[in-house]
Design an enzyme around this catalytic site. Structure first.
Site, PDB file in Angstrom:
ATOM      1  N   ASP A  64      -6.465  -6.656   4.233  1.00  0.00           N
ATOM      2  CA  ASP A  64      -5.850  -5.327   4.304  1.00  0.00           C
ATOM      3  C   ASP A  64      -5.877  -4.803   5.734  1.00  0.00           C
ATOM      4  O   ASP A  64      -6.952  -4.605   6.303  1.00  0.00           O
ATOM      5  CB  ASP A  64      -6.657  -4.388   3.381  1.00  0.00           C
ATOM      6  CG  ASP A  64      -6.037  -3.003   3.238  1.00  0.00           C
ATOM      7  OD1 ASP A  64      -4.991  -2.741   3.845  1.00  0.00           O
ATOM      8  OD2 ASP A  64      -6.637  -2.195   2.491  1.00  0.00           O
ATOM      9  N   HIS A  67      -8.312   0.951  -3.960  1.00  0.00           N
ATOM     10  CA  HIS A  67      -9.220   0.706  -2.833  1.00  0.00           C
ATOM     11  C   HIS A  67      -9.926   2.026  -2.501  1.00  0.00           C
ATOM     12  O   HIS A  67      -9.324   2.928  -1.914  1.00  0.00           O
ATOM     13  CB  HIS A  67      -8.378   0.192  -1.659  1.00  0.00           C
ATOM     14  CG  HIS A  67      -9.137  -0.038  -0.399  1.00  0.00           C
ATOM     15  ND1 HIS A  67      -8.509  -0.267   0.809  1.00  0.00           N
ATOM     16  CD2 HIS A  67     -10.480  -0.093  -0.137  1.00  0.00           C
ATOM     17  CE1 HIS A  67      -9.423  -0.451   1.748  1.00  0.00           C
ATOM     18  NE2 HIS A  67     -10.619  -0.340   1.213  1.00  0.00           N
ATOM     19  N   ASP A 110      -4.703   3.521  -1.752  1.00  0.00           N
ATOM     20  CA  ASP A 110      -5.775   3.805  -0.789  1.00  0.00           C
ATOM     21  C   ASP A 110      -6.336   5.198  -1.013  1.00  0.00           C
ATOM     22  O   ASP A 110      -5.652   6.199  -0.794  1.00  0.00           O
ATOM     23  CB  ASP A 110      -5.225   3.683   0.636  1.00  0.00           C
ATOM     24  CG  ASP A 110      -5.025   2.232   1.029  1.00  0.00           C
ATOM     25  OD1 ASP A 110      -5.978   1.452   0.900  1.00  0.00           O
ATOM     26  OD2 ASP A 110      -3.904   1.883   1.447  1.00  0.00           O
ATOM     27  N   SER A 167       0.847  -1.196   0.000  1.00  0.00           N
ATOM     28  CA  SER A 167       0.000   0.000   0.000  1.00  0.00           C
ATOM     29  C   SER A 167       0.874   1.234   0.000  1.00  0.00           C
ATOM     30  O   SER A 167       1.670   1.446   0.937  1.00  0.00           O
ATOM     31  CB  SER A 167      -0.887   0.026   1.246  1.00  0.00           C
ATOM     32  OG  SER A 167      -1.377   1.341   1.426  1.00  0.00           O
ATOM     33  N   MET A 209     -11.263  -6.184   5.428  1.00  0.00           N
ATOM     34  CA  MET A 209     -10.506  -5.210   6.216  1.00  0.00           C
ATOM     35  C   MET A 209     -10.207  -5.808   7.584  1.00  0.00           C
ATOM     36  O   MET A 209     -11.122  -6.146   8.341  1.00  0.00           O
ATOM     37  CB  MET A 209     -11.307  -3.917   6.405  1.00  0.00           C
ATOM     38  CG  MET A 209     -11.485  -3.069   5.163  1.00  0.00           C
ATOM     39  SD  MET A 209      -9.959  -2.612   4.308  1.00  0.00           S
ATOM     40  CE  MET A 209      -9.056  -1.736   5.595  1.00  0.00           C
ATOM     41  N   HIS A 227      -1.128  -1.227  -4.404  1.00  0.00           N
ATOM     42  CA  HIS A 227      -2.391  -0.937  -3.709  1.00  0.00           C
ATOM     43  C   HIS A 227      -2.473   0.562  -3.425  1.00  0.00           C
ATOM     44  O   HIS A 227      -1.595   1.135  -2.778  1.00  0.00           O
ATOM     45  CB  HIS A 227      -2.440  -1.737  -2.410  1.00  0.00           C
ATOM     46  CG  HIS A 227      -3.732  -1.643  -1.660  1.00  0.00           C
ATOM     47  ND1 HIS A 227      -4.827  -2.410  -1.963  1.00  0.00           N
ATOM     48  CD2 HIS A 227      -4.098  -0.869  -0.608  1.00  0.00           C
ATOM     49  CE1 HIS A 227      -5.814  -2.127  -1.134  1.00  0.00           C
ATOM     50  NE2 HIS A 227      -5.408  -1.191  -0.296  1.00  0.00           N
ATOM     51  N   MET A 258      -9.050   7.905   0.072  1.00  0.00           N
ATOM     52  CA  MET A 258      -9.884   8.260   1.235  1.00  0.00           C
ATOM     53  C   MET A 258     -10.449   9.665   1.061  1.00  0.00           C
ATOM     54  O   MET A 258      -9.765  10.560   0.550  1.00  0.00           O
ATOM     55  CB  MET A 258      -9.047   8.202   2.509  1.00  0.00           C
ATOM     56  CG  MET A 258      -8.340   6.867   2.707  1.00  0.00           C
ATOM     57  SD  MET A 258      -7.517   6.787   4.292  1.00  0.00           S
ATOM     58  CE  MET A 258      -6.655   5.208   4.148  1.00  0.00           C
ATOM     59  N   MET A 279     -12.204   4.208  -0.509  1.00  0.00           N
ATOM     60  CA  MET A 279     -12.887   4.413   0.767  1.00  0.00           C
ATOM     61  C   MET A 279     -13.599   5.753   0.667  1.00  0.00           C
ATOM     62  O   MET A 279     -13.252   6.735   1.343  1.00  0.00           O
ATOM     63  CB  MET A 279     -11.861   4.383   1.908  1.00  0.00           C
ATOM     64  CG  MET A 279     -11.333   2.978   2.172  1.00  0.00           C
ATOM     65  SD  MET A 279      -9.779   2.956   3.067  1.00  0.00           S
ATOM     66  CE  MET A 279      -8.643   3.081   1.688  1.00  0.00           C
TER      67      MET A 279
HETATM   68  C1  DX5 Z   1      -6.224   1.311   5.699  1.00  0.00           C
HETATM   69  C2  DX5 Z   1      -5.724   1.001   4.308  1.00  0.00           C
HETATM   70  C3  DX5 Z   1      -4.601   0.054   4.274  1.00  0.00           C
HETATM   71  C4  DX5 Z   1      -3.362   0.510   4.991  1.00  0.00           C
HETATM   72  C5  DX5 Z   1      -2.623  -0.691   5.458  1.00  0.00           C
HETATM   73  O1  DX5 Z   1      -7.409   2.023   5.616  1.00  0.00           O
HETATM   74  O2  DX5 Z   1      -6.765   0.456   3.517  1.00  0.00           O
HETATM   75  O3  DX5 Z   1      -4.288  -0.327   2.932  1.00  0.00           O
HETATM   76  O4  DX5 Z   1      -2.525   1.291   4.211  1.00  0.00           O
HETATM   77  O5  DX5 Z   1      -1.545  -0.273   6.227  1.00  0.00           O
HETATM   78  P1  DX5 Z   1      -0.799  -1.233   7.239  1.00  0.00           P
HETATM   79  O6  DX5 Z   1      -0.273  -2.404   6.423  1.00  0.00           O
HETATM   80  O7  DX5 Z   1       0.271  -0.374   7.794  1.00  0.00           O
HETATM   81  O8  DX5 Z   1      -1.801  -1.695   8.257  1.00  0.00           O
HETATM   82 ZN    ZN Z   2      -6.339  -0.440   1.462  1.00  0.00          ZN
END
Ligand code: DX5
Ligand code: ZN
Length: 224
Positions: free
Chosen positions: A180, A71, A40, A13, A142, A38, A42, A73
């Site tokens: 994840d 991903h 993320d 990620s 998750m 990956h 948000m 969110m």
């Molecule tokens: C959290 C993200 C993850 C995050 C994982 O909302 O979706 O992808 O980056 O990070 P680690 O591996 O540090 O838990």
């Molecule tokens: Zn993620």
């Protein structure tokens, strides 16, 4: 003939990357053996953090030929699907909790020619997949509450991974089961034993800096 990738696939990620050098970080991850990148996304609304938009995905696209595992969110999500597809996302995952019409959103993703994923928050039961399983390419469990990297793995999600694996087997379809949040060597092993075949890792991929990415990724894959 190209060799099938060895499982589990590792999807670092980039949330844990140096954002001032994102292109270079993606190139190093690619060379270090990352299977997927990956991303993320948000929105400060569905989750309490703001990160990356389609412009950044587009800017990163030339830096790696690996699948971009995006991903989302964000809620509402539908109006952004086209932009992320055009930016170069290969897999687009939305949250089951992000809207009232996840089935329609999944259809929209596939209509854009992209693979569709459904993500489940830690408190979300697997039954939300009952009427989606025939339409999706990936389930993302998750194992932390989404929003931030570096959180601790929620062990109750191992039971969920087992349940999703059973649903996938019953469907007879080719569906990836990705986990994840809070992935390290120990939790990677437990997730793979429970049935996961793709591991997202932020903190564990980036630990020690770029010289260590290859070893970090290999160690996670080897733990499976
Ligand atoms: C959290 C993200 C993850 C995050 C994982 O909302 O979706 O992808 O980056 O990070 P680690 O591996 O540090 O838990
Ligand atoms: Zn993620």
């Amino acid at each position: 003939m190209p060799q099938a990738p060895s499982l589990p696939l590792i999807a670092p990620s980039i949330l844990s990357a140096d954002f001032a050098r994102l292109g270079e970080e993606v190139r190093v991850l690619d060379a270090a053996g990352a299977d997927w990148i990956h991303v993320d996304v948000m929105d400060g609304h569905f989750v309490p953090n703001l990160t990356i938009g389609p412009g950044v995905v587009k800017a990163l696209r030339p830096h790696s030929a690996r699948p971009f595992d995006v991903h989302l969110m964000i809620a509402p999500v539908d109006r952004f699907l086209g932009e992320f597809a055009a930016a170069g996302a290969d897999i687009i995952t939305i949250h089951a909790e992000a809207g009232a019409h996840t089935h329609r959103s999944v259809q929209a993703i596939r209509g854009l020619g992209r693979k569709a994923g459904i993500s489940l928050n830690p408190a979300t039961p697997v039954t939300v997949l009952d009427y989606l399983i025939d339409e999706i390419d990936l389930v993302l469990v998750m194992s932390v509450n989404p929003g931030f990297g570096g959180q601790g793995f929620i062990t109750s999600q191992l039971r969920k991974i087992e349940a999703v694996r059973a649903m996938i087997a019953k469907s007879g379809r080719e569906i990836r089961l990705e986990v994840d949040g809070g992935i390290d060597i120990e939790t990677a092993r437990a997730c793979v034993a429970a049935g996961a075949d793709v591991l997202v890792a932020g903190t564990a991929s980036f630990r020690g800096g770029p010289a260590h990415y290859a070893a970090n990724i290999a160690a996670l894959r080897g733990a499976g």
